[in-house]
Design a protein around this motif. Structure first.
Motif, PDB file in Angstrom:
ATOM      1  N   PRO A   1     110.395  17.404  61.332  1.00  0.00           N
ATOM      2  CA  PRO A   1     111.143  16.574  60.317  1.00  0.00           C
ATOM      3  C   PRO A   1     111.918  17.032  59.142  1.00  0.00           C
ATOM      4  CG  PRO A   1     108.742  16.458  60.530  1.00  0.00           C
ATOM      5  CD  PRO A   1     108.841  17.571  61.260  1.00  0.00           C
ATOM      6  N   SER A   2     112.782  16.383  58.774  1.00  0.00           N
ATOM      7  CA  SER A   2     113.899  16.805  57.862  1.00  0.00           C
ATOM      8  C   SER A   2     113.372  17.553  56.764  1.00  0.00           C
ATOM      9  CB  SER A   2     115.055  15.818  57.593  1.00  0.00           C
ATOM     10  OG  SER A   2     114.243  14.768  56.890  1.00  0.00           O
ATOM     11  N   HIS A   3     112.260  16.675  56.217  1.00  0.00           N
ATOM     12  CA  HIS A   3     111.512  17.305  54.809  1.00  0.00           C
ATOM     13  C   HIS A   3     110.933  18.630  54.967  1.00  0.00           C
ATOM     14  CE1 HIS A   3     107.582  16.542  55.949  1.00  0.00           C
ATOM     15  NE2 HIS A   3     107.861  15.253  56.528  1.00  0.00           N
TER      16      HIS A   3
ATOM     17  N   VAL B   1      97.589  16.791  59.251  1.00  0.00           N
ATOM     18  CA  VAL B   1      97.863  17.139  60.526  1.00  0.00           C
ATOM     19  C   VAL B   1      98.016  18.727  60.600  1.00  0.00           C
ATOM     20  CG1 VAL B   1      99.407  15.244  61.084  1.00  0.00           C
ATOM     21  CG2 VAL B   1     100.352  17.398  60.382  1.00  0.00           C
ATOM     22  N   THR B   2      97.542  19.005  61.907  1.00  0.00           N
ATOM     23  CA  THR B   2      97.725  20.677  62.297  1.00  0.00           C
ATOM     24  C   THR B   2      98.858  20.965  63.007  1.00  0.00           C
ATOM     25  OG1 THR B   2      95.031  20.817  62.212  1.00  0.00           O
ATOM     26  CG2 THR B   2      96.263  22.593  63.336  1.00  0.00           C
ATOM     27  N   VAL B   3      99.545  21.978  62.804  1.00  0.00           N
ATOM     28  CA  VAL B   3     100.694  22.369  63.549  1.00  0.00           C
ATOM     29  C   VAL B   3     100.069  23.538  64.460  1.00  0.00           C
ATOM     30  CG1 VAL B   3     102.862  23.649  63.730  1.00  0.00           C
ATOM     31  CG2 VAL B   3     102.327  21.980  61.761  1.00  0.00           C
ATOM     32  N   VAL B   4      99.773  23.105  65.912  1.00  0.00           N
ATOM     33  CA  VAL B   4      99.414  23.810  66.909  1.00  0.00           C
ATOM     34  C   VAL B   4     100.354  25.130  67.202  1.00  0.00           C
ATOM     35  CG1 VAL B   4      98.131  24.021  69.230  1.00  0.00           C
ATOM     36  CG2 VAL B   4      98.092  21.814  67.519  1.00  0.00           C
TER      37      VAL B   4
ATOM     38  N   SER C   1     108.055  27.120  55.803  1.00  0.00           N
ATOM     39  CA  SER C   1     107.291  27.911  56.679  1.00  0.00           C
ATOM     40  C   SER C   1     105.918  26.639  56.561  1.00  0.00           C
ATOM     41  CB  SER C   1     106.370  29.062  55.950  1.00  0.00           C
ATOM     42  OG  SER C   1     105.767  29.066  54.703  1.00  0.00           O
ATOM     43  N   ILE C   2     105.049  27.002  57.364  1.00  0.00           N
ATOM     44  CA  ILE C   2     103.948  26.108  57.492  1.00  0.00           C
ATOM     45  C   ILE C   2     102.989  26.115  56.219  1.00  0.00           C
ATOM     46  CG2 ILE C   2     101.843  25.408  58.739  1.00  0.00           C
ATOM     47  CD1 ILE C   2     103.229  26.411  61.288  1.00  0.00           C
ATOM     48  N   GLY C   3     102.859  27.237  55.857  1.00  0.00           N
ATOM     49  CA  GLY C   3     101.976  27.397  54.801  1.00  0.00           C
ATOM     50  C   GLY C   3     102.697  26.917  53.473  1.00  0.00           C
ATOM     51  N   ASP C   4     103.772  27.166  53.200  1.00  0.00           N
ATOM     52  CA  ASP C   4     104.774  26.821  52.107  1.00  0.00           C
ATOM     53  C   ASP C   4     104.615  25.145  52.085  1.00  0.00           C
ATOM     54  OD1 ASP C   4     104.845  29.289  51.097  1.00  0.00           O
ATOM     55  OD2 ASP C   4     106.941  29.527  51.973  1.00  0.00           O
ATOM     56  N   ALA C   5     104.912  24.465  53.372  1.00  0.00           N
ATOM     57  CA  ALA C   5     105.110  23.192  53.168  1.00  0.00           C
ATOM     58  C   ALA C   5     103.717  22.445  53.160  1.00  0.00           C
ATOM     59  CB  ALA C   5     105.413  22.697  54.468  1.00  0.00           C
ATOM     60  N   ARG C   6     102.643  23.100  53.247  1.00  0.00           N
ATOM     61  CA  ARG C   6     101.141  22.776  53.036  1.00  0.00           C
ATOM     62  C   ARG C   6     100.902  21.429  53.956  1.00  0.00           C
ATOM     63  NH1 ARG C   6     100.572  20.681  48.299  1.00  0.00           N
ATOM     64  NH2 ARG C   6      98.438  20.893  48.121  1.00  0.00           N
ATOM     65  N   ILE C   7     101.257  21.636  55.163  1.00  0.00           N
ATOM     66  CA  ILE C   7     101.119  20.656  56.074  1.00  0.00           C
ATOM     67  C   ILE C   7      99.831  20.120  56.248  1.00  0.00           C
ATOM     68  CG2 ILE C   7     101.643  20.015  58.481  1.00  0.00           C
ATOM     69  CD1 ILE C   7     103.910  21.817  58.520  1.00  0.00           C
ATOM     70  N   HIS C   8      98.996  20.757  56.316  1.00  0.00           N
ATOM     71  CA  HIS C   8      97.423  20.239  56.617  1.00  0.00           C
ATOM     72  C   HIS C   8      97.026  19.746  55.332  1.00  0.00           C
ATOM     73  CE1 HIS C   8      93.681  19.725  58.781  1.00  0.00           C
ATOM     74  NE2 HIS C   8      93.231  20.213  57.749  1.00  0.00           N
TER      75      HIS C   8
ATOM     76  N   THR D   1      95.540  12.205  63.249  1.00  0.00           N
ATOM     77  CA  THR D   1      95.618  10.803  63.810  1.00  0.00           C
ATOM     78  C   THR D   1      96.908  10.167  63.667  1.00  0.00           C
ATOM     79  OG1 THR D   1      95.137  10.191  61.364  1.00  0.00           O
ATOM     80  CG2 THR D   1      93.184  10.851  62.484  1.00  0.00           C
ATOM     81  N   GLN D   2      96.977   9.036  64.185  1.00  0.00           N
ATOM     82  CA  GLN D   2      98.293   8.367  64.204  1.00  0.00           C
ATOM     83  C   GLN D   2      98.837   8.131  62.716  1.00  0.00           C
ATOM     84  OE1 GLN D   2      99.374   6.999  67.596  1.00  0.00           O
ATOM     85  NE2 GLN D   2     101.457   7.578  66.097  1.00  0.00           N
ATOM     86  N   ASP D   3      98.148   7.768  61.608  1.00  0.00           N
ATOM     87  CA  ASP D   3      98.542   7.495  60.334  1.00  0.00           C
ATOM     88  C   ASP D   3      99.326   8.830  59.864  1.00  0.00           C
ATOM     89  OD1 ASP D   3      98.175   4.867  60.601  1.00  0.00           O
ATOM     90  OD2 ASP D   3      96.251   4.884  59.410  1.00  0.00           O
ATOM     91  N   GLN D   4      98.363  10.054  60.201  1.00  0.00           N
ATOM     92  CA  GLN D   4      98.615  11.217  59.667  1.00  0.00           C
ATOM     93  C   GLN D   4      99.966  11.824  60.272  1.00  0.00           C
ATOM     94  OE1 GLN D   4      95.094  13.451  60.872  1.00  0.00           O
ATOM     95  NE2 GLN D   4      94.260  13.072  58.834  1.00  0.00           N
ATOM     96  N   ILE D   5     100.027  11.581  61.451  1.00  0.00           N
ATOM     97  CA  ILE D   5     101.205  12.049  62.130  1.00  0.00           C
ATOM     98  C   ILE D   5     102.572  11.200  61.922  1.00  0.00           C
ATOM     99  CG2 ILE D   5     102.562  12.046  64.788  1.00  0.00           C
ATOM    100  CD1 ILE D   5      99.529  12.455  65.619  1.00  0.00           C
ATOM    101  N   ASN D   6     102.392   9.845  61.583  1.00  0.00           N
ATOM    102  CA  ASN D   6     103.366   9.003  61.020  1.00  0.00           C
ATOM    103  C   ASN D   6     103.784   9.416  59.570  1.00  0.00           C
ATOM    104  OD1 ASN D   6     103.596   7.699  63.484  1.00  0.00           O
ATOM    105  ND2 ASN D   6     102.575   5.844  62.740  1.00  0.00           N
ATOM    106  N   HIS D   7     102.851   9.722  58.729  1.00  0.00           N
ATOM    107  CA  HIS D   7     103.072  10.259  57.499  1.00  0.00           C
ATOM    108  C   HIS D   7     103.894  11.732  57.483  1.00  0.00           C
ATOM    109  CE1 HIS D   7     101.191  11.621  53.135  1.00  0.00           C
ATOM    110  NE2 HIS D   7     102.513  11.085  53.149  1.00  0.00           N
ATOM    111  N   PHE D   8     103.452  12.468  58.288  1.00  0.00           N
ATOM    112  CA  PHE D   8     104.163  13.629  58.227  1.00  0.00           C
ATOM    113  C   PHE D   8     105.639  13.629  58.875  1.00  0.00           C
ATOM    114  CE2 PHE D   8     105.086  17.539  61.190  1.00  0.00           C
ATOM    115  CZ  PHE D   8     105.418  18.516  59.851  1.00  0.00           C
ATOM    116  N   LEU D   9     105.815  12.820  59.793  1.00  0.00           N
ATOM    117  CA  LEU D   9     107.195  12.513  60.536  1.00  0.00           C
ATOM    118  C   LEU D   9     108.344  11.874  59.427  1.00  0.00           C
ATOM    119  CD1 LEU D   9     106.507  10.734  63.829  1.00  0.00           C
ATOM    120  CD2 LEU D   9     108.067  12.567  63.393  1.00  0.00           C
ATOM    121  N   HIS D  10     107.471  10.997  58.617  1.00  0.00           N
ATOM    122  CA  HIS D  10     108.497  10.253  57.549  1.00  0.00           C
ATOM    123  C   HIS D  10     108.288  10.785  56.284  1.00  0.00           C
ATOM    124  CE1 HIS D  10     109.435   7.732  61.020  1.00  0.00           C
ATOM    125  NE2 HIS D  10     108.242   7.488  61.275  1.00  0.00           N
ATOM    126  N   GLY D  11     107.536  11.842  55.993  1.00  0.00           N
ATOM    127  CA  GLY D  11     107.558  12.389  54.665  1.00  0.00           C
ATOM    128  C   GLY D  11     106.889  11.740  53.625  1.00  0.00           C
TER     129      GLY D  11
END
Length: 216
Positions: free
Chosen positions: A155-157, A174-177, A162-169, A206-216
């Motif tokens: 995603p653009s955002h 979501v988890t970046v596998v 890095s995965i850690g700096d973006a604090r994705i989880h 989950t679907q909501d979590q993935i959508n949230h990550f996709l669209h920031g």
């Protein structure tokens, strides 16, 4: 002959052929059965096949199907034949039954008689295609429960982070596998891995979590 981890596939329609040829390519001991001689002849040069009617108890005995550890009932043109076959296989002691269903009612009957795994090929494929057609996902796998595994572009955002700096989880759940960069091998999603613009991310949530990550 006793067959360890062997698979009996009943039905040589498109679904059954796909299952049988995949298992065969993976080195599994597989035997495909159909009552239609033309189908058996068509596929006999590619996979082990035999002509038999699995609704007939005598046919099961003659083939020695009780020696198989797993059976896939891939019959789609007759609910009655599918259910009788699944019941016969259960009666001879095969407990690991995978059965294709063509309707909710069909699936309910298969579950009631004891089939362990029900596959609605049309619905499952339709869900996957629907997700892919939507344009957000490069690939989609639904797993048991509310979670899915999807492949997306970064995603653009998140580009350049890095995965850690973006604090994705922490932020999105979501988890970046893993991450696949162009010209490089797949890399597991460690916290110091940087996500580039055209990278393919394999993520789970989950679907909501993935959508949230996709669209920031």
């Amino acid at each position: 002959m006793t067959r360890d981890r062997s698979v009996l596939v009943v039905g040589l329609g498109r679904f059954g052929v796909a299952v049988a040829t995949t298992l065969d390519s993976l080195g599994q001991d597989v035997l495909a059965v159909d009552k239609d001689a033309d189908l058996v002849n068509r596929w006999s040069s590619q996979i082990p096949t035999v002509q038999a009617d699995m609704t007939d108890v005598l046919a099961l005995e003659q083939l020695g199907v009780k020696d198989f550890s797993t059976a896939v009932v891939a019959i789609g043109d007759s609910i009655e034949a599918s259910v009788i076959t699944a019941g016969n296989l259960l009666d001879v002691g095969i407990t690991d039954i995978w059965a294709k269903s063509v309707s909710v009612e069909h699936a309910r009957i298969l579950q009631r008689i004891g089939a362990r795994h029900i596959i609605n090929a049309e619905t499952d494929a339709g869900k996957r295609v629907g997700h892919l057609v939507s344009g957000d996902y490069l690939d989609y796998i639904e797993i048991e429960g509310p979670h899915s595994v999807v492949k997306i572009h970064t995603p653009s955002h998140a580009v350049g982070m890095s995965i850690g700096d973006a604090r994705i989880h922490e932020r999105f759940g979501v988890t970046v596998v893993a991450i696949k960069s162009s010209g490089r091998e797949l890399a597991y999603g460690s916290k110091d891995l940087v996500m580039k613009r055209n990278d393919e991310l394999i993520i789970m949530g989950t679907q909501d979590q993935i959508n949230h990550f996709l669209h920031g």
